[in-house]
Scaffold this motif. Structure first.
Motif, PDB file in Angstrom:
ATOM      1  N   UNK A 281      16.482  51.702   9.551  1.00 29.75           N
ATOM      2  CA  UNK A 281      16.169  50.325   9.941  1.00 29.75           C
ATOM      3  C   UNK A 281      15.803  50.284  11.419  1.00 29.75           C
ATOM      4  N   UNK A 282      14.715  49.581  11.748  1.00 24.96           N
ATOM      5  CA  UNK A 282      14.275  49.436  13.129  1.00 24.96           C
ATOM      6  C   UNK A 282      14.490  48.002  13.590  1.00 24.96           C
ATOM      7  N   UNK A 283      14.179  47.753  14.853  1.00 25.90           N
ATOM      8  CA  UNK A 283      14.423  46.442  15.419  1.00 25.90           C
ATOM      9  C   UNK A 283      13.751  45.303  14.680  1.00 25.90           C
ATOM     10  N   UNK A 284      12.550  45.562  14.166  1.00 21.65           N
ATOM     11  CA  UNK A 284      11.821  44.518  13.461  1.00 21.65           C
ATOM     12  C   UNK A 284      12.132  44.424  11.986  1.00 21.65           C
ATOM     13  N   UNK A 285      13.019  45.305  11.488  1.00 24.50           N
ATOM     14  CA  UNK A 285      13.368  45.292  10.067  1.00 24.50           C
ATOM     15  C   UNK A 285      14.143  44.032   9.722  1.00 24.50           C
ATOM     16  N   UNK A 286      13.919  43.466   8.532  1.00 24.67           N
ATOM     17  CA  UNK A 286      14.639  42.247   8.145  1.00 24.67           C
ATOM     18  C   UNK A 286      16.117  42.506   7.910  1.00 24.67           C
ATOM     19  N   UNK A 287      16.916  41.493   8.238  1.00 26.28           N
ATOM     20  CA  UNK A 287      18.355  41.548   8.030  1.00 26.28           C
ATOM     21  C   UNK A 287      18.755  40.270   7.308  1.00 26.28           C
ATOM     22  N   UNK A 288      19.499  40.420   6.204  1.00 20.70           N
ATOM     23  CA  UNK A 288      19.887  39.243   5.434  1.00 20.70           C
ATOM     24  C   UNK A 288      21.316  39.368   4.927  1.00 20.70           C
ATOM     25  N   UNK A 289      22.095  38.309   5.163  1.00 15.87           N
ATOM     26  CA  UNK A 289      23.449  38.193   4.638  1.00 15.87           C
ATOM     27  C   UNK A 289      23.497  37.044   3.649  1.00 15.87           C
ATOM     28  N   UNK A 290      24.253  37.239   2.558  1.00 19.64           N
ATOM     29  CA  UNK A 290      24.451  36.173   1.588  1.00 19.64           C
ATOM     30  C   UNK A 290      25.944  35.977   1.358  1.00 19.64           C
ATOM     31  N   UNK A 291      26.408  34.732   1.533  1.00 20.11           N
ATOM     32  CA  UNK A 291      27.816  34.459   1.305  1.00 20.11           C
ATOM     33  C   UNK A 291      28.128  34.483  -0.188  1.00 20.11           C
ATOM     34  N   UNK A 292      29.221  35.161  -0.540  1.00 26.57           N
ATOM     35  CA  UNK A 292      29.607  35.288  -1.941  1.00 26.57           C
ATOM     36  C   UNK A 292      31.108  35.071  -2.073  1.00 26.57           C
ATOM     37  N   UNK A 293      31.539  34.742  -3.276  1.00 26.72           N
ATOM     38  CA  UNK A 293      32.961  34.631  -3.574  1.00 26.72           C
ATOM     39  C   UNK A 293      33.568  36.030  -3.667  1.00 26.72           C
ATOM     40  N   UNK A 294      34.885  36.183  -3.422  1.00 26.14           N
ATOM     41  CA  UNK A 294      35.528  37.497  -3.542  1.00 26.14           C
ATOM     42  C   UNK A 294      35.268  38.174  -4.885  1.00 26.14           C
ATOM     43  N   UNK A 295      35.152  37.376  -5.953  1.00 23.74           N
ATOM     44  CA  UNK A 295      34.895  37.948  -7.279  1.00 23.74           C
ATOM     45  C   UNK A 295      33.641  38.801  -7.286  1.00 23.74           C
ATOM     46  N   UNK A 296      32.613  38.365  -6.547  1.00 24.05           N
ATOM     47  CA  UNK A 296      31.364  39.130  -6.503  1.00 24.05           C
ATOM     48  C   UNK A 296      31.573  40.482  -5.820  1.00 24.05           C
ATOM     49  N   UNK A 297      32.412  40.517  -4.790  1.00 28.22           N
ATOM     50  CA  UNK A 297      32.689  41.793  -4.132  1.00 28.22           C
ATOM     51  C   UNK A 297      33.413  42.731  -5.091  1.00 28.22           C
ATOM     52  N   UNK A 298      34.375  42.191  -5.858  1.00 29.11           N
ATOM     53  CA  UNK A 298      35.070  43.009  -6.864  1.00 29.11           C
ATOM     54  C   UNK A 298      34.054  43.598  -7.852  1.00 29.11           C
ATOM     55  N   UNK A 299      33.091  42.805  -8.269  1.00 22.15           N
ATOM     56  CA  UNK A 299      32.073  43.282  -9.205  1.00 22.15           C
ATOM     57  C   UNK A 299      31.220  44.384  -8.583  1.00 22.15           C
ATOM     58  N   UNK A 300      30.900  44.224  -7.308  1.00 29.08           N
ATOM     59  CA  UNK A 300      30.105  45.239  -6.623  1.00 29.08           C
ATOM     60  C   UNK A 300      30.870  46.562  -6.531  1.00 29.08           C
ATOM     61  N   UNK A 301      32.168  46.491  -6.261  1.00 24.97           N
ATOM     62  CA  UNK A 301      32.966  47.712  -6.183  1.00 24.97           C
ATOM     63  C   UNK A 301      33.025  48.406  -7.538  1.00 24.97           C
ATOM     64  N   UNK A 302      33.189  47.626  -8.589  1.00 28.46           N
ATOM     65  CA  UNK A 302      33.214  48.196  -9.936  1.00 28.46           C
ATOM     66  C   UNK A 302      31.879  48.856 -10.267  1.00 28.46           C
ATOM     67  N   UNK A 303      30.791  48.217  -9.869  1.00 29.99           N
ATOM     68  CA  UNK A 303      29.467  48.743 -10.164  1.00 29.99           C
ATOM     69  C   UNK A 303      29.098  49.993  -9.389  1.00 29.99           C
ATOM     70  N   UNK A 304      29.836  50.289  -8.322  1.00 33.95           N
ATOM     71  CA  UNK A 304      29.563  51.506  -7.555  1.00 33.95           C
ATOM     72  C   UNK A 304      29.845  52.768  -8.357  1.00 33.95           C
ATOM     73  N   UNK A 305      30.881  52.723  -9.176  1.00 35.33           N
ATOM     74  CA  UNK A 305      31.364  53.931  -9.840  1.00 35.33           C
ATOM     75  C   UNK A 305      30.496  54.297 -11.035  1.00 35.33           C
TER      76      UNK A 305
END
Length: 294
Positions: free
Chosen positions: A255-279
Motif C-alpha cells: 500500500x502506498x500513500x495514495x492507496x485507498x483506505x476504508x473502515x467499516x463499523x461492524x457488530x462484534x458478531x461479524x468479527x467472530x464470523x471473520x475469525x471462524x472464516x479464517x480457518x
C-alpha cells in the motif's frame, strides 16, 4: 530465564530458546551463537546435557515443529506492536502470547475445540460487555451494533498523517490529542467530516490488528501455501471496525500513500464470523493431504 507451569502446560520462552528447542527436537545442531539460550534451557530443566528434551515439552514441540495451520496476529497499539498466534497440529493446539516490553512469550496448550474462542481472546473480543453479578450471565449493551455499517474512507497517506500526529501528541504531555490529529488530517487533504470522524477513531483506538491463517494447500490446482487474513480496529467505546481496504491478504509494502483506505463499523458478531472464516475447513486440509506427488 525460561520457566514452566506444569499445572497448565505453559512455558515462558524467548525466540532464541524456541529456536534451540526446535533444533534439538529435529536432530539439528545448535549454532554456537545460541549457546547461551541452550544453557538457560538446560539450567531450567527443559533439556539435559545430552540435548534431550523434557517430556513436558513433547506435545508443545511436536506442534511447533510440524503444525498443520499457523495463525499469526500482529496487534499495534500505544505500547507498540505485539505478536501472538496459534499453531494447530494433528493432536494439539499451541497458543503463544507476548507481553509489552518482555522478551519472553508464553506458550500454552489449548483445547482444540476452543480455537475460535482463543483467537477472540487474543484480540480481547467480547460478544457483550455487561455482566450480571447476581446470575453470572452476560448481556449485550448495544454499543457494538450502534451505527453498524458506518463507513470511513480516505487514503493511506491521510491516515499516516493522523497516526504521526497522535504519536507526536503522546510524546508531549498536556497536548490536545484530538485537536492535533484532526488538524493533521485536514492538512493531509481529508474532507471535514472524514477528518472529524477519523480523528475520533485514531484517538480511541485500542489496537489495530491483522490476523493471518496459513497452511499447505493448493491454489488453482498447484501445491503451495494457502492463506486468509482479516484486519480490524478496536476503537473501544466507538466499536469494532473492519479494514476493508487495503484488502487482505496484503503483501509487505503493498500500500502506498495514495492507496485507498476504508473502515467499516461492524457488530462484534461479524468479527467472530471473520475469525471462524479464517480457518481452513476439513475439505481444504483433505485436499492438501491427498495431493498427488510431483
Amino acid at each position: 530465564m525460561p520457566s514452566f507451569d506444569v499445572t497448565r502446560s505453559r512455558f515462558r520462552l524467548t525466540d532464541d530458546q524456541v529456536f534451540v528447542l526446535a533444533q534439538l527436537a529435529t536432530g539439528q545442531p545448535v549454532p554456537e551463537s545460541m549457546a547461551p539460550a541452550e544453557a538457560r534451557l538446560r539450567d531450567a530443566g527443559l533439556t539435559n546435557g545430552a540435548g534431550e528434551l523434557s517430556a513436558l515439552l513433547l506435545p508443545l514441540m511436536r506442534t511447533l515443529v510440524q503444525p498443520s495451520v499457523i495463525v499469526s496476529l500482529e496487534a499495534g497499539g500505544r505500547q507498540g506492536t505485539l505478536h501472538h498466534g496459534l499453531l494447530i497440529g494433528d493432536d494439539h493446539v499451541v497458543c503463544h502470547e507476548t507481553w509489552p516490553g518482555e522478551e519472553e512469550a508464553e506458550y500454552r496448550l489449548v483445547e482444540p475445540r476452543t480455537v475460535v474462542w482463543t483467537l477472540a481472546d487474543l484480540i480481547a473480543l467480547r460478544q457483550s460487555d455487561r455482566f450480571d453479578r447476581s446470575t453470572g450471565a452476560t448481556g449485550a449493551t448495544g454499543a457494538g451494533s450502534e451505527k453498524a455499517d458506518e463507513v470511513v474512507e480516505t487514503t493511506i497517506g491521510v491516515l499516516e498523517a493522523g497516526l504521526a500526529a497522535l504519536e507526536k501528541a503522546a510524546s508531549t504531555p498536556g497536548t490536545d490529542e484530538r485537536a492535533l490529529v484532526v488538524e493533521a488530517l485536514r492538512e493531509a487533504g481529508a474532507a471535514e467530516d472524514t477528518a472529524t470522524r477519523l480523528s475520533q477513531l485514531i484517538v480511541e483506538v485500542r489496537s489495530n490488528w491483522r490476523m493471518t491463517a496459513a497452511w499447505q494447500g493448493r491454489q488453482d490446482g498447484v501445491p503451495g501455501v494457502a492463506a486468509r487474513a482479516v484486519a480490524a480496529w478496536d476503537c473501544g467505546p466507538l466499536g469494532h471496525w473492519l479494514r476493508e481496504l487495503p484488502a487482505e491478504p496484503m503483501a509487505e509494502g503493498g500500500a502506498e500513500g495514495g492507496s485507498p483506505f476504508r473502515l467499516r463499523r461492524v457488530a462484534p458478531k461479524r468479527i467472530w464470523q471473520e475469525l471462524t472464516g479464517l480457518l481452513p475447513d476439513a475439505a481444504e486440509l483433505v485436499r492438501e493431504q491427498a495431493a498427488p506427488e510431483a
